[in-house]
Design an enzyme around this catalytic site. Structure first.
Site, short mmCIF file in Angstrom:
data_model
loop_
_atom_site.label_atom_id
_atom_site.label_comp_id
_atom_site.label_asym_id
_atom_site.label_seq_id
_atom_site.Cartn_x
_atom_site.Cartn_y
_atom_site.Cartn_z
N LEU A 126 0.82 -1.21 -0.16
CA LEU A 126 -0.20 -0.05 -0.03
C LEU A 126 0.81 1.33 -0.05
O LEU A 126 1.85 1.26 0.64
CB LEU A 126 -0.97 0.05 1.07
CG LEU A 126 -1.70 -1.16 1.46
CD1 LEU A 126 -2.91 -1.28 2.46
CD2 LEU A 126 -2.80 -1.28 0.11
N HIS A 127 0.30 2.33 -0.62
CA HIS A 127 0.97 3.65 -0.61
C HIS A 127 -0.19 4.77 -0.76
O HIS A 127 -1.29 4.33 -0.27
CB HIS A 127 1.70 3.89 -2.07
CG HIS A 127 0.90 3.46 -3.26
ND1 HIS A 127 -0.18 4.51 -3.81
CD2 HIS A 127 1.06 2.43 -4.30
CE1 HIS A 127 -0.77 3.75 -4.85
NE2 HIS A 127 0.24 2.74 -5.24
N LYS A 158 -6.23 5.97 -11.56
CA LYS A 158 -4.95 5.42 -12.22
C LYS A 158 -5.32 4.15 -12.96
O LYS A 158 -4.52 4.07 -14.19
CB LYS A 158 -3.95 5.19 -10.87
CG LYS A 158 -2.97 3.92 -11.20
CD LYS A 158 -1.74 4.81 -11.59
CE LYS A 158 -0.84 3.99 -12.01
NZ LYS A 158 -0.61 2.58 -11.57
N GLY A 197 -1.87 6.44 -2.53
CA GLY A 197 -2.82 6.25 -3.47
C GLY A 197 -3.90 5.32 -2.84
O GLY A 197 -4.92 5.62 -2.71
N HIS A 198 -3.46 4.26 -2.50
CA HIS A 198 -4.21 3.42 -1.90
C HIS A 198 -5.01 3.95 -0.73
O HIS A 198 -6.30 3.71 -0.30
CB HIS A 198 -3.63 2.12 -1.39
CG HIS A 198 -3.09 1.15 -2.41
ND1 HIS A 198 -1.64 1.12 -2.53
CD2 HIS A 198 -3.41 0.51 -3.41
CE1 HIS A 198 -1.44 0.23 -3.49
NE2 HIS A 198 -2.53 -0.17 -4.17
N GLN A 200 -5.13 -12.78 -12.70
CA GLN A 200 -5.23 -11.34 -13.29
C GLN A 200 -3.66 -11.39 -13.79
O GLN A 200 -3.33 -10.28 -14.33
CB GLN A 200 -5.63 -10.17 -12.56
CG GLN A 200 -4.65 -9.79 -11.47
CD GLN A 200 -5.57 -8.62 -10.69
OE1 GLN A 200 -6.80 -8.92 -9.87
NE2 GLN A 200 -5.17 -7.31 -10.79
N ARG A 253 4.26 -1.23 -8.33
CA ARG A 253 5.52 -1.56 -8.93
C ARG A 253 6.39 -0.57 -9.14
O ARG A 253 7.38 -0.77 -9.67
CB ARG A 253 4.65 -1.95 -10.42
CG ARG A 253 3.73 -3.39 -10.36
CD ARG A 253 3.52 -3.77 -11.73
NE ARG A 253 3.04 -5.22 -11.75
CZ ARG A 253 1.54 -5.19 -11.72
NH1 ARG A 253 0.64 -4.42 -11.87
NH2 ARG A 253 1.14 -6.62 -11.75
N GLN A 312 -9.94 -0.20 -15.68
CA GLN A 312 -10.39 -1.13 -14.79
C GLN A 312 -11.70 -0.45 -13.95
O GLN A 312 -12.80 -1.31 -13.87
CB GLN A 312 -9.44 -1.29 -13.59
CG GLN A 312 -10.05 -2.07 -12.38
CD GLN A 312 -8.89 -2.40 -11.27
OE1 GLN A 312 -8.09 -3.31 -11.70
NE2 GLN A 312 -8.49 -1.60 -10.37
P1 AMP Z 1 -3.83 -2.44 -6.64
O1 AMP Z 1 -3.47 -2.77 -5.42
O2 AMP Z 1 -2.88 -1.92 -7.70
O3 AMP Z 1 -4.77 -3.47 -7.33
O4 AMP Z 1 -4.89 -1.08 -6.43
C1 AMP Z 1 -5.82 -0.96 -5.70
C2 AMP Z 1 -6.60 0.22 -5.94
O5 AMP Z 1 -5.96 1.34 -5.62
C3 AMP Z 1 -7.27 0.21 -7.48
O6 AMP Z 1 -8.66 0.80 -7.33
C4 AMP Z 1 -6.17 0.97 -7.95
O7 AMP Z 1 -6.80 1.95 -9.06
C5 AMP Z 1 -5.97 2.21 -6.86
N1 AMP Z 1 -4.80 2.95 -6.97
C6 AMP Z 1 -3.55 2.47 -7.30
N2 AMP Z 1 -2.48 3.31 -7.59
C7 AMP Z 1 -3.24 4.45 -7.32
C8 AMP Z 1 -2.89 5.83 -7.24
N3 AMP Z 1 -1.73 6.38 -7.45
N4 AMP Z 1 -3.69 6.91 -6.86
C9 AMP Z 1 -5.16 6.59 -6.62
N5 AMP Z 1 -5.35 5.28 -6.78
C10 AMP Z 1 -4.61 4.28 -6.85
#
Ligand code: AMP
Length: 291
Positions: free
Chosen positions: A33-34, A149, A36-37, A61, A187, A153
């Site tokens: 998690l960052h 982002k 954004g999450h 996926q 990533r 999706q």
């Molecule tokens: P992931 O763990 O990559 O599957 O992402 C989980 C959720 O976090 C998805 O809805 C992504 O679109 C969202 N997400 C990932 N990166 C960002 C970001 N930089 N800003 C906002 N949401 C993000």
């Protein structure tokens, strides 16, 4: 914060909360998690009685040669971050429980899944739609939060929820960026210092196109070519101007559009996009400061 591993336990907890008339806001993630999450988690907590997150690196996926095994899994740190964000419960199913022997039911969302990431990762949206449906069935949310982002999706999930009468409100949250503009991604940790520098051309190209759109440029060909030129130092997967709802190519941005890019760097495949609505002139693409 409650930690739940089994779908039965998750459903039981969700039913209990629903019977108490609590609203549930849900954030599906693959962990690592960052910020954004966490912006999604914070919105889920703020807008609902209870925020629930899931952490599940979904094998269906990933294609055989992609980074499933390598994908970062810093579980303890992730749990601490979710707790700080105010998440009430985290759902962490195992792959064995999610995909038992002879698992044979998948969800294919047509049209929206085609092109862009669906073109270069043909397995991807089928895996996403299927796992998100399973997560929705366990968590029973009123609202679910996804990041712009991954714009395609979001469009796939919105279409699926509408087509299958899932009755869940999908909330699309803006892209959170690093101070220099790079879209945050789990990533990004794969990037070498050199790739990290080269990766900046994605957001720079998009911000430049956004300026052109705001200044009235309406020729999709010109916009796409400008982005391609600015990305000449990376291997482009795609650059496309698409309708924000259908994800189908559009020549002229007369409706809300997404200008989306993907590139292969030696150490990671990166995606980014901007949204633009010609009717409101609202590009709505970022919360970071890198512009
Ligand atoms: P992931 O763990 O990559 O599957 O992402 C989980 C959720 O976090 C998805 O809805 C992504 O679109 C969202 N997400 C990932 N990166 C960002 C970001 N930089 N800003 C906002 N949401 C993000």
């Amino acid at each position: 914060m409650k930690q739940i591993q089994h779908a039965d336990d998750m459903r039981f907890w969700a039913d209990e909360q629903r019977s108490l008339h609590k609203t549930i806001g849900f954030v599906p993630t693959m962990g690592a998690l960052h910020t954004g999450h966490l912006s999604l988690a914070e919105a889920a907590v703020r807008d609902n009685d209870l925020g629930v997150a899931s952490i599940f690196v979904n094998p269906t996926q990933f294609a055989p040669l992609e980074d499933f095994d390598q994908y970062p899994r810093p579980l303890e740190e992730d749990l601490a971050k979710l707790e700080t964000a105010g998440i009430a419960a985290v759902y962490m199913p195992t792959a064995a429980e999610m995909y038992p022997r002879n698992f044979s039911t998948y969800i294919d969302v047509e049209q929206v899944s085609q092109g862009l990431c669906g073109g270069s990762r043909p397995h991807f949206f089928r895996g996403v739609a299927t796992v998100v449906t399973k997560l929705f069935n366990a968590v029973k949310p009123h609202r679910a939060y996804f990041g712009q982002k991954d714009a395609q999706q979001c469009a796939v999930i919105k279409r699926m929820v509408r087509d299958l009468d899932m009755g869940i409100e999908i909330v699309e949250m803006p892209i959170v960026r690093e101070p220099d503009g790079l879209a945050m991604s789990s990533r990004n940790v794969y990037l070498t210092a050199e790739d990290r520098k080269r990766a900046l051309c994605l957001s720079r190209a998009l911000f430049d196109a956004e300026k052109k759109l705001r200044n009235g440029e309406r020729d999709g060909g010109v916009l796409v070519q400008g982005v391609r030129d600015a990305m000449r130092n990376v291997e482009i997967d795609y650059v496309a101007l698409v309708d924000a709802e259908t994800m189908q190519p559009i020549r002229e941005p007369i409706r809300p559009v997404v200008l989306a890019v993907a590139a292969f760097l030696p150490t990671a495949r990166l995606i980014d996009n901007i949204k633009f609505d010609p009717n409101t002139d609202d590009a709505g693409s970022q919360t970071g400061s890198g512009r």
